[in-house]
Design a protein around this motif. Structure first.
Motif, PDB file in Angstrom:
ATOM      1  N   VAL A   1       0.848  -1.198   0.000  1.00 37.05           N
ATOM      2  CA  VAL A   1       0.000   0.000   0.000  1.00 37.05           C
ATOM      3  C   VAL A   1       0.883   1.248   0.000  1.00 37.05           C
ATOM      4  O   VAL A   1       0.692   2.180  -0.788  1.00 37.05           O
ATOM      5  N   LEU A   2       1.880   1.267   0.882  1.00 38.74           N
ATOM      6  CA  LEU A   2       2.816   2.398   0.896  1.00 38.74           C
ATOM      7  C   LEU A   2       3.607   2.467  -0.405  1.00 38.74           C
ATOM      8  O   LEU A   2       3.821   3.556  -0.958  1.00 38.74           O
ATOM      9  N   TYR A   3       4.034   1.325  -0.895  1.00 39.78           N
ATOM     10  CA  TYR A   3       4.828   1.267  -2.122  1.00 39.78           C
ATOM     11  C   TYR A   3       4.115   1.984  -3.269  1.00 39.78           C
ATOM     12  O   TYR A   3       4.695   2.861  -3.924  1.00 39.78           O
ATOM     13  N   TRP A   4       2.853   1.638  -3.519  1.00 40.11           N
ATOM     14  CA  TRP A   4       2.137   2.261  -4.634  1.00 40.11           C
ATOM     15  C   TRP A   4       1.855   3.736  -4.366  1.00 40.11           C
ATOM     16  O   TRP A   4       1.976   4.578  -5.261  1.00 40.11           O
ATOM     17  N   ASN A   5       1.470   4.077  -3.136  1.00 45.68           N
ATOM     18  CA  ASN A   5       1.087   5.453  -2.845  1.00 45.68           C
ATOM     19  C   ASN A   5       2.254   6.430  -2.912  1.00 45.68           C
ATOM     20  O   ASN A   5       2.060   7.615  -3.193  1.00 45.68           O
ATOM     21  N   GLN A   6       3.472   5.959  -2.663  1.00 45.27           N
ATOM     22  CA  GLN A   6       4.618   6.876  -2.657  1.00 45.27           C
ATOM     23  C   GLN A   6       4.969   7.380  -4.055  1.00 45.27           C
ATOM     24  O   GLN A   6       5.762   8.310  -4.190  1.00 45.27           O
ATOM     25  N   PHE A   7       4.384   6.792  -5.075  1.00 41.92           N
ATOM     26  CA  PHE A   7       4.641   7.244  -6.450  1.00 41.92           C
ATOM     27  C   PHE A   7       3.583   8.229  -6.947  1.00 41.92           C
ATOM     28  O   PHE A   7       3.783   8.860  -7.985  1.00 41.92           O
ATOM     29  N   GLU A   8       2.472   8.360  -6.245  1.00 40.49           N
ATOM     30  CA  GLU A   8       1.400   9.236  -6.712  1.00 40.49           C
ATOM     31  C   GLU A   8       1.851  10.690  -6.686  1.00 40.49           C
ATOM     32  O   GLU A   8       2.360  11.179  -5.677  1.00 40.49           O
ATOM     33  N   GLY A   9       1.663  11.382  -7.797  1.00 30.81           N
ATOM     34  CA  GLY A   9       2.035  12.786  -7.878  1.00 30.81           C
ATOM     35  C   GLY A   9       3.516  13.034  -8.066  1.00 30.81           C
ATOM     36  O   GLY A   9       3.952  14.170  -8.182  1.00 30.81           O
ATOM     37  N   GLY A  10       4.312  11.964  -8.137  1.00 31.39           N
ATOM     38  CA  GLY A  10       5.762  12.117  -8.223  1.00 31.39           C
ATOM     39  C   GLY A  10       6.237  12.205  -9.651  1.00 31.39           C
ATOM     40  O   GLY A  10       5.449  12.069 -10.578  1.00 31.39           O
ATOM     41  N   PRO A  11       7.544  12.398  -9.847  1.00 30.71           N
ATOM     42  CA  PRO A  11       8.526  12.663  -8.796  1.00 30.71           C
ATOM     43  C   PRO A  11       8.479  14.125  -8.354  1.00 30.71           C
ATOM     44  O   PRO A  11       8.400  15.016  -9.189  1.00 30.71           O
ATOM     45  N   ALA A  12       8.487  14.340  -7.060  1.00 33.49           N
ATOM     46  CA  ALA A  12       8.487  15.687  -6.508  1.00 33.49           C
ATOM     47  C   ALA A  12       9.697  15.846  -5.597  1.00 33.49           C
ATOM     48  O   ALA A  12      10.047  14.923  -4.863  1.00 33.49           O
ATOM     49  N   ALA A  13      10.316  16.993  -5.647  1.00 38.79           N
ATOM     50  CA  ALA A  13      11.539  17.237  -4.876  1.00 38.79           C
ATOM     51  C   ALA A  13      11.237  17.317  -3.385  1.00 38.79           C
ATOM     52  O   ALA A  13      10.172  17.774  -2.976  1.00 38.79           O
ATOM     53  N   PRO A  14      12.161  16.873  -2.549  1.00 39.53           N
ATOM     54  CA  PRO A  14      11.974  16.972  -1.104  1.00 39.53           C
ATOM     55  C   PRO A  14      12.054  18.417  -0.644  1.00 39.53           C
ATOM     56  O   PRO A  14      12.624  19.274  -1.327  1.00 39.53           O
ATOM     57  N   GLU A  15      11.496  18.684   0.532  1.00 41.87           N
ATOM     58  CA  GLU A  15      11.495  20.045   1.046  1.00 41.87           C
ATOM     59  C   GLU A  15      11.416  20.030   2.563  1.00 41.87           C
ATOM     60  O   GLU A  15      11.207  18.979   3.185  1.00 41.87           O
ATOM     61  N   GLY A  16      11.598  21.183   3.175  1.00 39.43           N
ATOM     62  CA  GLY A  16      11.365  21.387   4.592  1.00 39.43           C
ATOM     63  C   GLY A  16      12.206  20.511   5.502  1.00 39.43           C
ATOM     64  O   GLY A  16      13.399  20.293   5.273  1.00 39.43           O
ATOM     65  N   ARG A  17      11.576  20.020   6.573  1.00 37.91           N
ATOM     66  CA  ARG A  17      12.281  19.262   7.605  1.00 37.91           C
ATOM     67  C   ARG A  17      12.888  17.985   7.047  1.00 37.91           C
ATOM     68  O   ARG A  17      13.976  17.570   7.455  1.00 37.91           O
ATOM     69  N   PHE A  18      12.176  17.338   6.113  1.00 40.32           N
ATOM     70  CA  PHE A  18      12.725  16.116   5.528  1.00 40.32           C
ATOM     71  C   PHE A  18      14.030  16.422   4.793  1.00 40.32           C
ATOM     72  O   PHE A  18      15.004  15.665   4.913  1.00 40.32           O
ATOM     73  N   LEU A  19      14.060  17.494   4.041  1.00 39.12           N
ATOM     74  CA  LEU A  19      15.275  17.869   3.324  1.00 39.12           C
ATOM     75  C   LEU A  19      16.410  18.143   4.298  1.00 39.12           C
ATOM     76  O   LEU A  19      17.560  17.729   4.074  1.00 39.12           O
ATOM     77  N   ASP A  20      16.100  18.800   5.410  1.00 38.87           N
ATOM     78  CA  ASP A  20      17.120  19.076   6.425  1.00 38.87           C
ATOM     79  C   ASP A  20      17.663  17.782   7.022  1.00 38.87           C
ATOM     80  O   ASP A  20      18.878  17.648   7.244  1.00 38.87           O
ATOM     81  N   LEU A  21      16.781  16.820   7.297  1.00 36.39           N
ATOM     82  CA  LEU A  21      17.206  15.543   7.860  1.00 36.39           C
ATOM     83  C   LEU A  21      18.041  14.746   6.866  1.00 36.39           C
ATOM     84  O   LEU A  21      19.012  14.079   7.250  1.00 36.39           O
ATOM     85  N   ALA A  22      17.667  14.800   5.590  1.00 36.14           N
ATOM     86  CA  ALA A  22      18.461  14.113   4.570  1.00 36.14           C
ATOM     87  C   ALA A  22      19.869  14.695   4.510  1.00 36.14           C
ATOM     88  O   ALA A  22      20.862  13.963   4.362  1.00 36.14           O
ATOM     89  N   GLN A  23      19.961  16.009   4.674  1.00 38.22           N
ATOM     90  CA  GLN A  23      21.266  16.678   4.649  1.00 38.22           C
ATOM     91  C   GLN A  23      22.098  16.284   5.866  1.00 38.22           C
ATOM     92  O   GLN A  23      23.285  15.946   5.754  1.00 38.22           O
ATOM     93  N   SER A  24      21.488  16.294   7.055  1.00 37.42           N
ATOM     94  CA  SER A  24      22.240  16.024   8.269  1.00 37.42           C
ATOM     95  C   SER A  24      22.603  14.547   8.410  1.00 37.42           C
ATOM     96  O   SER A  24      23.634  14.217   9.003  1.00 37.42           O
ATOM     97  N   THR A  25      21.766  13.644   7.854  1.00 41.74           N
ATOM     98  CA  THR A  25      22.012  12.208   8.015  1.00 41.74           C
ATOM     99  C   THR A  25      22.861  11.632   6.892  1.00 41.74           C
ATOM    100  O   THR A  25      23.737  10.798   7.135  1.00 41.74           O
ATOM    101  N   PHE A  26      22.615  12.075   5.655  1.00 45.25           N
ATOM    102  CA  PHE A  26      23.263  11.469   4.497  1.00 45.25           C
ATOM    103  C   PHE A  26      24.063  12.448   3.652  1.00 45.25           C
ATOM    104  O   PHE A  26      24.601  12.069   2.611  1.00 45.25           O
TER     105      PHE A  26
END
Length: 225
Positions: free
Chosen positions: A108-133
């Motif tokens: 269910v998550l697998y299919w839903n994560q593609f809806e409306g994509g590909p869209a660039a990351p933003e906000g807190r998620f983008l900050d976490l991606a920067q700090s972690t990876f």
């Protein structure tokens, strides 16, 4: 519009009020229902072909729901939300139930994560991606490399522990929910997910999905508050 976490769980749940159970006066639990694919079968092409989507969603994913309904009928699991079935069956060692519930939820998550994509990351998620990876490219590289750690069947997950992002490779129906983590993005590395399109080139498939299909705003919206 991409589903948020609450909508995802509601769509995948199996305990909506329905007909009265014989002799109880209480609403009988309805079967676990596979949510409708949120786009046309050709919407993911050329990264994932319509034939793969038809088989993966229409055959494999459907079969997990069908089998779960057979196994869970007249058990305490029958009236629970799907996410709770995943966590409870894993904790109880009910492997047969967990296998089907985990795969039903994962997809269910697998299919839903593609809806409306590909869209660039933003906000807190983008900050976490920067700090972690070190950034989104580093995150994608970590997930792609993690695919090689799955021997046989399984999933590559991006998850949150409430503070940082984590990449996990998990066997079979493995799901971060069982480790108390919030799944954000999951890439299916069972052969049925990619073999028709990529043959044995699993890492190439994972990279293409991350680069060209995932809606990273949907992923970021799943971060726990």
């Amino acid at each position: 519009m991409p589903m948020n976490r609450r909508t995802l769980l509601a769509a995948a749940g199996g305990a909506a009020a329905g007909l009265l159970a014989p002799g109880t006066g209480r609403a009988a639990p309805t079967p676990f229902a596979q949510p409708k694919l949120p786009y046309a079968e050709d919407a993911l092409a050329p990264v994932i072909s319509p034939r793969t989507v038809a088989l993966h969603y229409g055959k494999h994913h459907k079969a997990y729901f069908d089998k779960l309904n057979q196994l869970a009928a007249e058990t305490p699991y029958a009236g629970l939300p799907l996410e709770e079935v995943v966590t409870r069956s894993h904790a109880a060692g009910d492997q047969a139930i967990f296998n089907q519930a985990g795969q039903a939820w994962n997809h269910v998550l697998y299919w839903n994560q593609f809806e409306g994509g590909p869209a660039a990351p933003e906000g807190r998620f983008l900050d976490l991606a920067q700090s972690t990876f070190g950034g989104v490219d580093g995150l994608k590289q970590a997930m792609t490399e993690s695919a090689d750690k799955v021997f046989g069947t399984g999933w590559v997950w991006l998850a949150s522990d409430g503070r940082a992002l984590r990449v996990l490779s998990m066997q079979d129906a493995g799901n971060p929910l069982t480790e108390g983590l919030t799944p954000l993005c999951g890439i299916d590395v069972w052969e049925h997910a990619y073999y028709l399109d990529y043959e044995n080139r699993k890492a190439e498939h994972v990279k293409a999905v991350l680069d060209r299909l995932v809606n990273w705003r949907f992923v970021g919206a799943r971060l726990p508050a």
